[in-house]
Design a protein around this motif. Sequence first.
Motif, short mmCIF file in Angstrom:
data_model
loop_
_atom_site.label_atom_id
_atom_site.label_comp_id
_atom_site.label_asym_id
_atom_site.label_seq_id
_atom_site.Cartn_x
_atom_site.Cartn_y
_atom_site.Cartn_z
N ARG A 144 -4.33 -4.16 -4.75
CA ARG A 144 -5.75 -3.78 -4.85
C ARG A 144 -6.59 -5.01 -5.19
O ARG A 144 -7.67 -5.22 -4.61
CB ARG A 144 -5.91 -2.70 -5.90
CG ARG A 144 -7.36 -2.25 -6.10
CD ARG A 144 -7.46 -1.12 -7.10
NE ARG A 144 -6.91 -1.52 -8.39
CZ ARG A 144 -7.59 -2.22 -9.31
NH1 ARG A 144 -8.83 -2.61 -9.05
NH2 ARG A 144 -7.04 -2.53 -10.46
N LEU A 145 -6.13 -5.84 -6.09
CA LEU A 145 -6.87 -7.06 -6.46
C LEU A 145 -6.84 -8.08 -5.32
O LEU A 145 -7.84 -8.74 -5.04
CB LEU A 145 -6.27 -7.66 -7.72
CG LEU A 145 -6.45 -6.84 -9.01
CD1 LEU A 145 -5.69 -7.48 -10.17
CD2 LEU A 145 -7.93 -6.68 -9.36
N ASN A 155 2.81 -5.22 -5.87
CA ASN A 155 2.78 -3.78 -6.17
C ASN A 155 1.36 -3.25 -5.92
O ASN A 155 0.45 -4.01 -5.56
CB ASN A 155 3.24 -3.51 -7.60
CG ASN A 155 2.36 -4.17 -8.65
OD1 ASN A 155 1.14 -4.25 -8.50
ND2 ASN A 155 2.97 -4.62 -9.76
N ALA A 156 1.16 -1.96 -6.15
CA ALA A 156 -0.11 -1.31 -5.79
C ALA A 156 -1.30 -1.94 -6.51
O ALA A 156 -2.34 -2.20 -5.88
CB ALA A 156 -0.03 0.18 -6.08
N ASN A 157 -1.18 -2.18 -7.81
CA ASN A 157 -2.29 -2.77 -8.56
C ASN A 157 -2.58 -4.20 -8.12
O ASN A 157 -3.73 -4.61 -7.98
CB ASN A 157 -2.00 -2.73 -10.06
CG ASN A 157 -2.09 -1.32 -10.63
OD1 ASN A 157 -2.81 -0.48 -10.09
ND2 ASN A 157 -1.35 -1.07 -11.70
N GLU A 158 -1.52 -4.98 -7.91
CA GLU A 158 -1.69 -6.36 -7.45
C GLU A 158 -2.31 -6.41 -6.07
O GLU A 158 -3.15 -7.26 -5.77
CB GLU A 158 -0.33 -7.07 -7.45
CG GLU A 158 0.26 -7.29 -8.84
CD GLU A 158 1.70 -7.74 -8.80
OE1 GLU A 158 2.16 -8.39 -9.76
OE2 GLU A 158 2.40 -7.45 -7.78
#
Length: 351
Positions: free
Chosen positions: A78-79, A73-76
Amino acid sequence: MISIEGLRKTFTTKDKEITAVDGITLDIEEGEIFGVIGYSGAGKSTFVRLINRLEEPTSGKITIRDKEITALNANELRLARQEIGMIFQHFNLLWSRTVEENIAFPLEIAGVPKRERMERVQELIDLVGLNGREKSYPSQLSGGQKQRVGIARALANNPKVLLCDEATSALDPETTNSILDLLVDINKKLGLTIILITHEMHVIRKICQRVAVMEHGKIVEQGDVLEVFTNPKQPVTRKFVAQVMGTDKEDEDIHYLLSSIKEGKLLRLHFIGEATQESVISDVIRKYPIDINILQGKITQTQGGGYGTLFVQAKGEEAEIEKAVAYIREETSAEVEVVANDKRVISKHNI
């Protein structure tokens, strides 16, 4: 390290669909420098942008170090992108920031404390050879210096993968070589996996261990660089190899050489890998009562070894020349061809 399965990207325009990447399946080993080459429009830049999802795949699967990038997903994501650095053809620097501020930018986004951030910036400035230019702005730098800033910035978060999208295309040949040397040095020091996108075969030759050739969104040929250089199978690959080896002019060279020799035989010798280190010519001269006149030759180095072609004139009794040719075939690692006066090869031995 990197596994790509059935990767596909389709763009929809007003009146049609365009498939830029068409079902690519590929494995890239950890710590290698892997080249992807193709002409403009082949889909190679779209392909590399799919790896870190700067472009979203239409279908397919990308796995990096057991992490499925296409499922994040978007947060994952980004990391995950902190472990995937990227450098670009036109540098993409922040023109209102100095060298050290450009390099520090991804560390700021990651929330790294200022003291730790500046220590890391100085490490990277030392690594890429920009000492003394810390306070300079991009407008005050040469093209090579700008790309060094781009490389340092891409390395800021200690990535495991570095994506290079035509990273040397805007640079002159001397600067290109210095940037390629830097990438090799970084690969060795940091153990980075580097994926390098280019349309220049000499870039592939200089630093890559393996290469994939793209055409019309597909990978049409891949393998070790030395193998691809010495045995290109697809027409597009042969064109790229000809850029470096000059094989596109070889028929013209043969015609000239045949017309220039008045006696003896014209031999063409091929050397691959360790064969380039063998003293074939001196051995032949010592063993057989013939004269060897070296007419033309070239050796090209790759990360996997050398590849060379040598044209020689063999003069003497025909029976002795035949013995010498047989010796090269049977006792050395070289490949030899006897070129006839009608420009056809009349005798050939493959390694």
